[in-house]
Design an enzyme around this catalytic site. Structure first.
Site, PDB file in Angstrom:
ATOM      1  CG  HIS A   1      -1.792   1.149   1.413  1.00  0.00           C
ATOM      2  ND1 HIS A   1      -3.136   1.126   1.107  1.00  0.00           N
ATOM      3  CD2 HIS A   1      -1.540   2.399   1.893  1.00  0.00           C
ATOM      4  CE1 HIS A   1      -3.680   2.306   1.376  1.00  0.00           C
ATOM      5  NE2 HIS A   1      -2.727   3.094   1.868  1.00  0.00           N
ATOM      6  CD  GLU A   2       1.671   3.553   3.773  1.00  0.00           C
ATOM      7  OE1 GLU A   2       1.803   4.595   3.093  1.00  0.00           O
ATOM      8  OE2 GLU A   2       0.743   3.393   4.584  1.00  0.00           O
TER       9      GLU A   2
ATOM     10  CG  HIS B   1       0.296   6.234  -0.590  1.00  0.00           C
ATOM     11  ND1 HIS B   1      -0.833   6.702  -1.213  1.00  0.00           N
ATOM     12  CD2 HIS B   1      -0.121   5.671   0.581  1.00  0.00           C
ATOM     13  CE1 HIS B   1      -1.893   6.444  -0.464  1.00  0.00           C
ATOM     14  NE2 HIS B   1      -1.485   5.812   0.627  1.00  0.00           N
TER      15      HIS B   1
END
Length: 299
Positions: free
Chosen positions: A208-209, A212
């Site tokens: 997920h990170e 980003h």
């Protein structure tokens, strides 16, 4: 008070403190939680980023250059910085096997993208203040200033034990030029595969990170309003989803919420995909901001 009530009370207090601490620097339509504390730009800046991305893409097309690269064609070097309070797993001293497993999880999750993650090195630092770093803190800045390696193309992962139960946060590609030392991803050490942060212990906090770090917003960014997360093939979602609420539908006429998308807030076991549009955006954002030769030619 029973054990469940005690845990619930602790979580409620932590969430309240997190919300209070976040209001000073979060975008007005951000939904920050223990799951992810990555702060998106304000809507006006997101619009400007999208305009620059469109201009970059058009420039590449006008020059006859590739706009989207082949699957597995871009190697991302990864430096894994283990920040611990002492020796032993309970103090954040995660073993090499878990680091290797985290890299394997990233490569599996990004297998339909141009990106292949290759471990460049591991370092271990004992520092109790850095171990408890929070987003934007002096401890985070000091740790990154001391440990960060490489340029915009290098993924720096920092494992630590942030307060308030936070699982992780990241910086965006467009932020690199203004604050290169801050660039990277911070992960709660127990969220890596085999950790104790269930149901977030299969490594997809990292997935997920890193999404980003490659330019993606949350699937629920901006709620049901256009442009949402700036990706046309992710269904609009009014708010973050937790657990794995199959059939959830929060935006009229948009289709079911993308609860299995890596950029939602669901459990690791529920997440399993990026859309084609997200892959395109990550590739083009990487070309624009994280591929040094192209960054120079786009000025």
């Amino acid at each position: 008070m029973n054990q469940f009530s005690s845990k619930l009370c602790t979580v409620m207090v932590a969430v309240a403190a997190l919300a209070s601490a976040s209001t000073a620097f979060a975008a007005k339509d951000d939904v920050l939680s223990h799951r992810c504390h990555t702060v998106a730009p304000e809507p006006a800046e997101r619009a400007a980023i999208d305009e620059r991305l469109s201009a970059f893409r058009n420039m590449r097309m006008a020059r006859g250059a590739e706009v989207q690269r082949a699957i597995g064609s871009v190697t991302i070097p990864v430096w894994f910085h283990v920040i611990r309070s002492g020796t032993g797993l309970a103090k954040g001293d995660i073993p090499q096997s878990q680091i290797d497993d985290q890299i394997a999880v990233l490569n599996a999750a990004y297998s339909s993208t141009p990106f292949v993650f290759q471990l460049a090195g591991v370092d271990r630092t004992t520092n109790k203040a850095w171990f408890k770093m929070s987003p934007g803190s002096k401890a985070e800045k000091a740790a990154k200033a001391a440990l960060r390696k490489g340029g915009p193309e290098t993924l720096n992962l920092y494992s630590a034990n942030p307060g308030l139960g936070l699982l992780g946060w990241a910086t965006f590609p467009s932020s690199y030029a203004g604050a290169p030392v801050d660039d990277g991803v911070v992960l709660k050490f127990s969220s890596v595969p085999g950790g104790t942060a269930a149901p977030y212990n299969e490594g997809d906090t990292g997935t997920h990170e890193v999404g980003h770090w490659l330019g993606l917003y949350h699937t629920f960014q901006g709620g049901c309003a256009t442009p949402g997360d700036s990706v046309t093939d992710t269904a609009a979602e009014k708010s973050a989803a937790y657990g794995c609420p199959v059939g959830r539908d929060t935006c009229t006429g948009a289709g079911l919420d993308p609860i299995t998308n890596f950029m939602d807030y669901t459990d690791d076991s529920c997440m399993n995909q990026f859309t084609a549009g997200q892959v395109t955006r990550m590739d083009q954002m990487h070309q624009q901001y994280r591929t040094p030769a192209l960054r120079l030619s786009s000025r």
